[in-house]
Design a protein around this motif. Structure first.
Motif, PDB file in Angstrom:
ATOM      1  N   GLY A  74     -12.739  35.711  25.902  1.00  0.00           N
ATOM      2  CA  GLY A  74     -13.369  37.024  25.947  1.00  0.00           C
ATOM      3  C   GLY A  74     -13.963  37.314  27.319  1.00  0.00           C
ATOM      4  O   GLY A  74     -13.801  38.409  27.863  1.00  0.00           O
ATOM      5  N   SER A  75     -14.609  36.309  27.903  1.00  0.00           N
ATOM      6  CA  SER A  75     -15.186  36.470  29.237  1.00  0.00           C
ATOM      7  C   SER A  75     -14.105  36.568  30.304  1.00  0.00           C
ATOM      8  O   SER A  75     -14.233  37.332  31.267  1.00  0.00           O
ATOM      9  CB  SER A  75     -16.118  35.294  29.544  1.00  0.00           C
ATOM     10  OG  SER A  75     -17.159  35.221  28.604  1.00  0.00           O
ATOM     11  N   ILE A  76     -13.036  35.785  30.143  1.00  0.00           N
ATOM     12  CA  ILE A  76     -11.919  35.847  31.093  1.00  0.00           C
ATOM     13  C   ILE A  76     -11.297  37.235  31.078  1.00  0.00           C
ATOM     14  O   ILE A  76     -11.014  37.826  32.135  1.00  0.00           O
ATOM     15  CB  ILE A  76     -10.866  34.771  30.758  1.00  0.00           C
ATOM     16  CG1 ILE A  76     -11.418  33.376  31.075  1.00  0.00           C
ATOM     17  CG2 ILE A  76      -9.570  35.011  31.544  1.00  0.00           C
ATOM     18  CD1 ILE A  76     -10.552  32.243  30.585  1.00  0.00           C
ATOM     19  N   GLU A  77     -11.091  37.777  29.883  1.00  0.00           N
ATOM     20  CA  GLU A  77     -10.535  39.125  29.752  1.00  0.00           C
ATOM     21  C   GLU A  77     -11.406  40.128  30.501  1.00  0.00           C
ATOM     22  O   GLU A  77     -10.907  40.959  31.271  1.00  0.00           O
ATOM     23  CB  GLU A  77     -10.459  39.504  28.270  1.00  0.00           C
ATOM     24  CG  GLU A  77     -10.021  40.936  28.019  1.00  0.00           C
ATOM     25  CD  GLU A  77     -10.322  41.403  26.586  1.00  0.00           C
ATOM     26  OE1 GLU A  77      -9.489  42.133  26.023  1.00  0.00           O
ATOM     27  OE2 GLU A  77     -11.401  41.044  26.053  1.00  0.00           O
ATOM     28  N   TYR A  78     -12.715  40.026  30.323  1.00  0.00           N
ATOM     29  CA  TYR A  78     -13.648  40.962  30.960  1.00  0.00           C
ATOM     30  C   TYR A  78     -13.596  40.830  32.483  1.00  0.00           C
ATOM     31  O   TYR A  78     -13.506  41.831  33.210  1.00  0.00           O
ATOM     32  CB  TYR A  78     -15.069  40.716  30.449  1.00  0.00           C
ATOM     33  CG  TYR A  78     -16.080  41.686  31.014  1.00  0.00           C
ATOM     34  CD1 TYR A  78     -16.261  42.937  30.435  1.00  0.00           C
ATOM     35  CD2 TYR A  78     -16.832  41.361  32.131  1.00  0.00           C
ATOM     36  CE1 TYR A  78     -17.184  43.842  30.959  1.00  0.00           C
ATOM     37  CE2 TYR A  78     -17.755  42.249  32.662  1.00  0.00           C
ATOM     38  CZ  TYR A  78     -17.919  43.497  32.062  1.00  0.00           C
ATOM     39  OH  TYR A  78     -18.824  44.390  32.593  1.00  0.00           O
ATOM     40  N   ILE A  79     -13.653  39.607  32.988  1.00  0.00           N
ATOM     41  CA  ILE A  79     -13.685  39.392  34.437  1.00  0.00           C
ATOM     42  C   ILE A  79     -12.368  39.785  35.084  1.00  0.00           C
ATOM     43  O   ILE A  79     -12.348  40.400  36.159  1.00  0.00           O
ATOM     44  CB  ILE A  79     -14.074  37.935  34.747  1.00  0.00           C
ATOM     45  CG1 ILE A  79     -15.553  37.735  34.403  1.00  0.00           C
ATOM     46  CG2 ILE A  79     -13.807  37.594  36.215  1.00  0.00           C
ATOM     47  CD1 ILE A  79     -16.018  36.308  34.467  1.00  0.00           C
ATOM     48  N   HIS A  80     -11.256  39.478  34.445  1.00  0.00           N
ATOM     49  CA  HIS A  80      -9.956  39.906  34.978  1.00  0.00           C
ATOM     50  C   HIS A  80      -9.902  41.430  35.107  1.00  0.00           C
ATOM     51  O   HIS A  80      -9.442  41.971  36.124  1.00  0.00           O
ATOM     52  CB  HIS A  80      -8.825  39.410  34.079  1.00  0.00           C
ATOM     53  CG  HIS A  80      -8.503  37.969  34.279  1.00  0.00           C
ATOM     54  ND1 HIS A  80      -7.561  37.303  33.521  1.00  0.00           N
ATOM     55  CD2 HIS A  80      -8.986  37.053  35.162  1.00  0.00           C
ATOM     56  CE1 HIS A  80      -7.484  36.045  33.937  1.00  0.00           C
ATOM     57  NE2 HIS A  80      -8.331  35.869  34.910  1.00  0.00           N
ATOM     58  N   ASN A  81     -10.365  42.108  34.078  1.00  0.00           N
ATOM     59  CA  ASN A  81     -10.363  43.576  34.120  1.00  0.00           C
ATOM     60  C   ASN A  81     -11.284  44.109  35.216  1.00  0.00           C
ATOM     61  O   ASN A  81     -10.974  45.105  35.880  1.00  0.00           O
ATOM     62  CB  ASN A  81     -10.767  44.154  32.755  1.00  0.00           C
ATOM     63  CG  ASN A  81      -9.685  43.989  31.704  1.00  0.00           C
ATOM     64  OD1 ASN A  81      -8.496  43.961  32.039  1.00  0.00           O
ATOM     65  ND2 ASN A  81     -10.062  43.875  30.443  1.00  0.00           N
ATOM     66  N   GLN A  82     -12.422  43.422  35.416  1.00  0.00           N
ATOM     67  CA  GLN A  82     -13.346  43.846  36.470  1.00  0.00           C
ATOM     68  C   GLN A  82     -12.750  43.635  37.865  1.00  0.00           C
ATOM     69  O   GLN A  82     -12.955  44.450  38.770  1.00  0.00           O
ATOM     70  CB  GLN A  82     -14.665  43.081  36.344  1.00  0.00           C
ATOM     71  CG  GLN A  82     -15.505  43.481  35.152  1.00  0.00           C
ATOM     72  CD  GLN A  82     -15.986  44.920  35.238  1.00  0.00           C
ATOM     73  OE1 GLN A  82     -16.529  45.358  36.239  1.00  0.00           O
ATOM     74  NE2 GLN A  82     -15.763  45.673  34.173  1.00  0.00           N
ATOM     75  N   ILE A  83     -12.003  42.547  38.041  1.00  0.00           N
ATOM     76  CA  ILE A  83     -11.346  42.301  39.335  1.00  0.00           C
ATOM     77  C   ILE A  83     -10.330  43.401  39.634  1.00  0.00           C
ATOM     78  O   ILE A  83     -10.274  43.938  40.750  1.00  0.00           O
ATOM     79  CB  ILE A  83     -10.683  40.906  39.350  1.00  0.00           C
ATOM     80  CG1 ILE A  83     -11.757  39.821  39.424  1.00  0.00           C
ATOM     81  CG2 ILE A  83      -9.703  40.775  40.528  1.00  0.00           C
ATOM     82  CD1 ILE A  83     -11.228  38.403  39.295  1.00  0.00           C
ATOM     83  N   ILE A  84      -9.537  43.755  38.616  1.00  0.00           N
ATOM     84  CA  ILE A  84      -8.556  44.819  38.816  1.00  0.00           C
ATOM     85  C   ILE A  84      -9.255  46.162  39.046  1.00  0.00           C
ATOM     86  O   ILE A  84      -8.809  46.986  39.855  1.00  0.00           O
ATOM     87  CB  ILE A  84      -7.592  44.897  37.612  1.00  0.00           C
ATOM     88  CG1 ILE A  84      -6.766  43.602  37.518  1.00  0.00           C
ATOM     89  CG2 ILE A  84      -6.669  46.103  37.728  1.00  0.00           C
ATOM     90  CD1 ILE A  84      -5.977  43.267  38.774  1.00  0.00           C
ATOM     91  N   LYS A  85     -10.372  46.384  38.368  1.00  0.00           N
ATOM     92  CA  LYS A  85     -11.136  47.614  38.581  1.00  0.00           C
ATOM     93  C   LYS A  85     -11.655  47.687  40.018  1.00  0.00           C
ATOM     94  O   LYS A  85     -11.606  48.761  40.653  1.00  0.00           O
ATOM     95  CB  LYS A  85     -12.313  47.665  37.596  1.00  0.00           C
ATOM     96  CG  LYS A  85     -13.104  48.967  37.630  1.00  0.00           C
ATOM     97  CD  LYS A  85     -14.190  48.968  36.562  1.00  0.00           C
ATOM     98  CE  LYS A  85     -15.011  50.260  36.608  1.00  0.00           C
ATOM     99  NZ  LYS A  85     -16.075  50.253  35.570  1.00  0.00           N
ATOM    100  N   LYS A  86     -12.132  46.560  40.554  1.00  0.00           N
ATOM    101  CA  LYS A  86     -12.571  46.523  41.952  1.00  0.00           C
ATOM    102  C   LYS A  86     -11.403  46.852  42.882  1.00  0.00           C
ATOM    103  O   LYS A  86     -11.542  47.625  43.838  1.00  0.00           O
ATOM    104  CB  LYS A  86     -13.144  45.141  42.293  1.00  0.00           C
ATOM    105  CG  LYS A  86     -14.460  44.809  41.614  1.00  0.00           C
ATOM    106  CD  LYS A  86     -15.605  45.665  42.140  1.00  0.00           C
ATOM    107  CE  LYS A  86     -16.927  45.278  41.492  1.00  0.00           C
ATOM    108  NZ  LYS A  86     -18.009  46.235  41.840  1.00  0.00           N
ATOM    109  N   ARG A  87     -10.260  46.241  42.603  1.00  0.00           N
ATOM    110  CA  ARG A  87      -9.069  46.522  43.407  1.00  0.00           C
ATOM    111  C   ARG A  87      -8.735  48.002  43.387  1.00  0.00           C
ATOM    112  O   ARG A  87      -8.478  48.624  44.434  1.00  0.00           O
ATOM    113  CB  ARG A  87      -7.885  45.708  42.877  1.00  0.00           C
ATOM    114  CG  ARG A  87      -6.581  45.947  43.622  1.00  0.00           C
ATOM    115  CD  ARG A  87      -5.348  45.608  42.799  1.00  0.00           C
ATOM    116  NE  ARG A  87      -5.060  46.626  41.785  1.00  0.00           N
ATOM    117  CZ  ARG A  87      -3.891  46.742  41.165  1.00  0.00           C
ATOM    118  NH1 ARG A  87      -2.906  45.899  41.399  1.00  0.00           N
ATOM    119  NH2 ARG A  87      -3.704  47.698  40.266  1.00  0.00           N
ATOM    120  N   ASP A  88      -8.742  48.592  42.195  1.00  0.00           N
ATOM    121  CA  ASP A  88      -8.371  50.010  42.058  1.00  0.00           C
ATOM    122  C   ASP A  88      -9.399  50.934  42.711  1.00  0.00           C
ATOM    123  O   ASP A  88      -9.079  52.085  43.038  1.00  0.00           O
ATOM    124  CB  ASP A  88      -8.203  50.366  40.578  1.00  0.00           C
ATOM    125  CG  ASP A  88      -6.990  49.680  39.959  1.00  0.00           C
ATOM    126  OD1 ASP A  88      -6.135  49.182  40.726  1.00  0.00           O
ATOM    127  OD2 ASP A  88      -6.899  49.630  38.718  1.00  0.00           O
TER     128      ASP A  88
END
Length: 511
Positions: free
Chosen positions: A439-453
């Motif tokens: 669950g935490s990995i899912e959240y952090i991965h999405n946050q990394i992509i959000k930072k990229r975007d």
């Protein structure tokens, strides 16, 4: 068949937290039983009770059907229980022999106490190494050994003390893929020799491949026990988190812009004055993720330390937003809008004795709204901490809890929350999801992509090849301190990257 170990109704309360809520668990002889759960679910607490580091408030233990009392780790060891902790309990400046003997330096024969014979201990270590395919030199110094071999020393310590039940707490969290394979071969060797293993992990694929049974704990309670043949990653993730979890990252194509970070002919030496990073050049653009793949120990650590001001470079130039930061301090690099998730969260990411609230502002405490002149604004610091604890689901009784009292995964969440909550131009993330649940990995991965975007340049360093492949737009492969290729992540296979990580540039050609 009577279980070799049985836990009945184990309950443990801390102030403000019910860590274990009447947990029942059985372990059969010759079984690998995986214990799965989110960060802070109560897995490590339960095992620390079993190993005598904590005492339970309620509940009983049975070994081979006989009720036992465990009030200390010595009593646990005498009962045949041993534990390898997530953060190893070794003395780096001692040899393997000395670490194995530690706490057991004397023997008593017919009432006479005498010092242990180091040569006899060395011989016993060799015998254990051979019997369980551990391959450890008794005379080696711990500080000179790779992490995977240090873990073998921990296992030897347990076998030297004749443990039959082995508890392995997040044993693969710090291992390379090759070391993980070695570990599971060792675990099977242990099982073949009559040992039984409780295996704490977050990694679903490992459970499905290596466990015989799996018990899932959520918020201190057992929510189910199953076998890998009747489960898959999605069903285990849902049991663990209590909701459906997306194991695939939904990301749109990158739209990279100008280079934010440029590295030219960078050379860095390690602590032994050997070249760790050898004349490498690359750039990271705004709006892209450049992943760095490689087996641990190929210069990634020293590269990140040089980029973040933690280690001086020998030669070369590092440019951030047009500014030469080759000799800049960590604070100066932070001031340019750089976020850093360090590889070693305890050594470089947190002040363990400080409360969470202070760790959340380690790199911004001197700026408004957290300070006014020379005075810290405690109310603003607490508001910030309470918000980030909620947003990043940090499992803690309060913001006043020390960072050192948190589980490893929750320590990682504190760092990620602190770094992601600032305005960033550059994010350097080294092993960002190490020790985290799905669950935490899912959240952090999405946050990394959000930072990229949002236009942030992201440098991702990870030994998890799947993570690099899923998150990266381009992949730089490091081998023996050099970048041997930079690849388009959409046009490369896992096998191709894996071969490059081993130094194979093309069929049969070594780098």
């Amino acid at each position: 068949m009577e279980p070799v170990l049985e836990l009945k109704g184990i309950t443990k309360r801390f102030p403000g937290v019910l860590a274990n809520d009447h947990i029942d668990l059985t372990l059969q002889k010759g079984e690998i039983h995986a214990l799965l759960g989110e960060n802070g679910a109560g897995k490590s607490t339960l095992m620390n009770i079993l190993y005598g580091l904590y005492s339970q408030d309620e509940g009983e233990f049975f070994i081979n059907g006989k009720k036992i009392e465990i009030n200390s780790s010595r009593e646990a060891i005498q009962a045949g229980i041993g534990m390898v902790h997530q953060h190893f309990m070794l003395v780096p400046v001692f040899s393997v022999i000395d670490n194995v003997m530690l706490g057991d330096e004397e023997e008593i024969n017919y009432g006479i106490t005498k010092k242990l014979d180091r040569n006899k201990v060395a011989q016993r270590i060799r015998e254990i190494s051979e019997e369980y395919s551990l391959d450890v030199d008794p005379y080696a110094m711990i500080e000179d050994l790779p992490v995977g071999v240090q873990q073998r020393v921990e296992i030897i310590k347990l076998l030297y003390r004749e443990a039959d039940i082995l508890i392995l707490d997040e044993p693969t969290a710090v291992l390379t893929p090759q070391e993980v394979d070695d570990l599971f071969n060792i675990m099977r060797s242990l099982i073949d020799n009559g040992k039984s293993i409780i295996f704490i992990t977050h990694k679903l694929r490992e459970i499905l491949e290596f466990a015989d049974r799996v018990t899932v704990i959520r918020r201190g309670k057992v929510v189910g026990t199953t076998i890998p043949a009747e489960a898959d990653e999605n069903s285990l993730a849902a049991m663990m988190v209590g909701r459906e979890v997306s194991l695939n990252i939904d990301k749109k194509p990158a739209k990279p812009k100008e280079a934010v970070l440029s590295v030219e002919n960078l050379t860095v030496i390690d602590d032994r004055k050997q070249i760790a990073v050898n004349n490498i050049s690359f750039e990271v653009k705004a709006g892209e993720v450049l992943g760095v793949a490689g087996v641990q120990g190929n210069g990634q650590t020293e590269l990140v330390e040089a980029l973040t001001g933690l280690r001086p470079s020998l030669n070369g130039k590092i440019t951030l937003l047009g500014n030469d930061i080759s000799k800049a301090t960590p604070r100066q690099i932070t001031e340019f809008g750089t976020g850093h998730i360090p590889e070693d969260r305890q050594a470089d990411g947190l002040v363990l004795d400080f409360p969470i609230k202070d760790n959340m502002v380690l790199n911004t405490y001197y700026k408004p709204p957290f300070s006014k002149g020379l005075n810290l604004q405690e109310e603003k610091i607490m508001e910030n901490a309470d918000k980030l604890i909620k947003d990043y689901d940090v499992r803690t009784p309060s913001a006043y809890t020390s960072a050192g009292a948190l589980s490893g995964g929750n320590q990682q969440k504190v760092i990620v929350a602190r770094e992601f909550s600032r305005a960033l131009n550059m994010l350097i993330a080294s092993q960002p999801t190490r020790g985290l649940d799905v669950g935490s990995i899912e959240y952090i991965h999405n946050q990394i992509i959000k930072k990229r975007d949002n236009g942030v340049a992201v440098l991702l360093v990870s030994t998890e090849l799947d993570e690099v492949l899923e998150l990266s737009d381009r992949i730089a492969v490091m081998y023996r301190g050099e970048i041997i290729d930079i690849l388009d992540a959409n046009k490369v296979t896992k096998n191709q990257v894996g071969l490059l990580m081993a130094g194979v540039k093309s069929e049969g050609e070594k780098a």
